[in-house]
Design a protein around this motif. Structure first.
Motif, PDB file in Angstrom:
ATOM      1  N   LYS A   1      36.445  37.989  26.494  1.00 42.40           N
ATOM      2  CA  LYS A   1      37.239  38.957  27.273  1.00 42.40           C
ATOM      3  C   LYS A   1      38.697  38.972  26.831  1.00 42.40           C
ATOM      4  CE  LYS A   1      37.845  38.254  31.848  1.00 42.40           C
ATOM      5  NZ  LYS A   1      37.468  38.348  33.273  1.00 42.40           N
TER       6      LYS A   1
ATOM      7  N   LYS B   1      31.974  39.653  40.861  1.00 40.99           N
ATOM      8  CA  LYS B   1      33.131  39.672  41.761  1.00 40.99           C
ATOM      9  C   LYS B   1      33.363  41.016  42.443  1.00 40.99           C
ATOM     10  CE  LYS B   1      35.276  35.826  39.386  1.00 40.99           C
ATOM     11  NZ  LYS B   1      36.234  35.359  38.399  1.00 40.99           N
TER      12      LYS B   1
ATOM     13  N   ARG C   1      30.561  25.117  42.699  1.00 41.72           N
ATOM     14  CA  ARG C   1      31.504  26.250  42.744  1.00 41.72           C
ATOM     15  C   ARG C   1      30.789  27.524  42.303  1.00 41.72           C
ATOM     16  NH1 ARG C   1      33.577  30.133  38.680  1.00 41.72           N
ATOM     17  NH2 ARG C   1      35.000  31.322  39.978  1.00 41.72           N
TER      18      ARG C   1
ATOM     19  N   GLN D   1      31.284  32.054  41.894  1.00 44.34           N
ATOM     20  CA  GLN D   1      32.077  33.263  41.996  1.00 44.34           C
ATOM     21  C   GLN D   1      31.679  33.921  43.319  1.00 44.34           C
ATOM     22  OE1 GLN D   1      32.226  35.400  38.022  1.00 44.34           O
ATOM     23  NE2 GLN D   1      30.309  34.285  37.815  1.00 44.34           N
TER      24      GLN D   1
ATOM     25  N   TYR E   1      31.313  41.625  32.221  1.00 43.61           N
ATOM     26  CA  TYR E   1      32.447  42.244  32.909  1.00 43.61           C
ATOM     27  C   TYR E   1      32.312  43.750  32.988  1.00 43.61           C
ATOM     28  CZ  TYR E   1      34.110  37.737  31.291  1.00 43.61           C
ATOM     29  OH  TYR E   1      34.218  36.404  31.038  1.00 43.61           O
TER      30      TYR E   1
HETATM   31  C1  LMR Z   1      34.389  32.830  36.696  1.00 40.73           C
HETATM   32  O1  LMR Z   1      35.069  33.043  37.708  1.00 40.73           O
HETATM   33  O2  LMR Z   1      33.740  31.802  36.510  1.00 40.73           O
HETATM   34  C2  LMR Z   1      34.324  33.894  35.622  1.00 40.73           C
HETATM   35  O3  LMR Z   1      34.071  35.110  36.220  1.00 40.73           O
HETATM   36  C3  LMR Z   1      35.607  33.989  34.906  1.00 40.73           C
HETATM   37  C4  LMR Z   1      35.567  35.117  33.921  1.00 40.73           C
HETATM   38  O4  LMR Z   1      36.272  36.092  34.135  1.00 40.73           O
HETATM   39  O5  LMR Z   1      34.839  34.984  32.929  1.00 40.73           O
END
Ligand code: LMR
Length: 337
Positions: free
Chosen positions: A44, A97, A173, A175, A240
């Motif tokens: 990214k 997300k 943990r 997302q 993404y």
């Molecule tokens: C994460 O929060 O683990 C990933 O989404 C981070 C990302 O943007 O790759």
């Protein structure tokens, strides 16, 4: 003033200062703030930098793209708020997300073992479902521009994770995806939503026992220094959606927008082309460090994971949409033929 409000205020002040500093008659460039949470040296991060390079080139400097990596400007949740408020113009949040925005369908990408391979995934992102999902962001004041790959996830912890039972009681943990929450509950673990930038300290201090992420993220955030084991389970994927503030994007001058679209198309091809290599290299570097041990599941162990995680699909059908899941499976299957 909290950090978020302070950053928004600084943005507004910065814009005023830039306008004041211009000589009379000079045309100020259109500035795009592109915020993201990962390191520059990731799929990214490199995709964002490529977009900057091409956007500035194709518009002959009429557009200036300022990339802010590593949660420098905003953390996960804040950056989505900042985009909607217009404090930043572009982001590329993980597909896991979008739930808090109300775009729950994106969590279909998080369903365990739903992606057969990259070819199948590409059929979905380039196909009708991919388009439809991006289109649903319109109502949130957001334009969906493209899908960028990261890669398949590794499960990590300070103990070896070979069988579903090994997850029992572990604080993992996640997302902010309800599907990921259900995934870890199905394994008997305790999921905990946390911003990406907070994962390393949480692992270091034992606030969480483990997590799941791609090799490139684990490597660049140094998770492998505070996790003893990683399981190459390919149970899930991180990718993404590149998005822009709709008012900003729709308001771009007619001679600028096509150039930015061209830059985005080329940056997308580039990001998706390098993602596998970036992750392969990160995995090799972590192996070479000797700080983490990687586990490959046997066929039997993988079957046990599949079986333990299978109920997540039915459980999440109400949230993600039965039709969305069915369409995903149909399109992804087409990719392997
Ligand atoms: C994460 O929060 O683990 C990933 O989404 C981070 C990302 O943007 O790759």
């Amino acid at each position: 003033m909290n950090k978020f409000v302070a950053a928004l205020a600084a943005t507004a002040l910065g814009a005023v200062a830039a306008a004041v500093a211009l000589p009379a008659g000079a045309q100020s460039p259109i500035v795009i703030k592109f915020s993201h949470v990962v390191a520059p040296d990731t799929p990214k991060g490199k995709g964002a930098d490529k977009f900057k390079e091409l956007a500035e080139k194709y518009t002959s400097g009429r557009v200036k793209v300022d990339v802010y990596p590593n949660s420098q400007l905003y953390k996960d949740k804040e950056e989505l708020e900042a985009l909607q408020l217009g404090a930043v113009q572009m982001l590329a949040p993980s597909l896991a997300k979008f739930g808090p925005l109300g775009a729950k369908e994106f969590e279909v990408f998080d369903l365990p073992f739903i992606i057969p391979d990259k070819a199948g995934l590409r059929k979905v992102t380039d196909g009708p479902l991919g388009k439809k999902l991006l289109g649903r962001l319109d109502a949130k004041g957001i334009v969906g521009l493209a899908y960028w790959d990261n890669g398949f996830k590794i499960m990590s912890a300070n103990k070896p994770l070979r069988q579903p039972e090994d997850f029992r009681g572990l604080k993992m943990r996640i997302q902010s995806s309800k599907v990921l929450e259900a995934q870890f509950r199905a394994l008997g673990a305790i999921p905990q939503v946390m911003a990406f930038s907070e994962v390393y300290p949480a692992m270091q201090t034992g606030v969480v026992d483990g997590s799941e992420n791609t090799p490139s993220n684990m490597y660049t955030q140094k998770h492998y220094e505070v996790q003893k084991y990683g399981t190459l389970s390919d149970h899930g994927y991180i990718g993404y959606a590149v998005i822009a503030n709709k008012k900003f994007w729709d308001g771009l001058p007619a001679d600028v927008k096509p150039q930015l679209e061209k830059a985005m198309a080329e940056a997308t091809a580039y990001a998706n082309e390098i993602s596998q290599k970036e992750n392969d290299e990160a995995l090799a570097a972590m192996k070479a460090s000797g700080k983490i041990e990687f586990i490959t599941l046997t066929g039997e162990q993988k079957d046990a994971w599949r079986k333990a995680l299978e109920p997540v699909l039915a459980e999440m059908a109400g949230r993600v949409g039965k039709d969305v899941i069915a369409e995903f499976q149909k399109e992804a299957k087409g990719g392997t033929q």
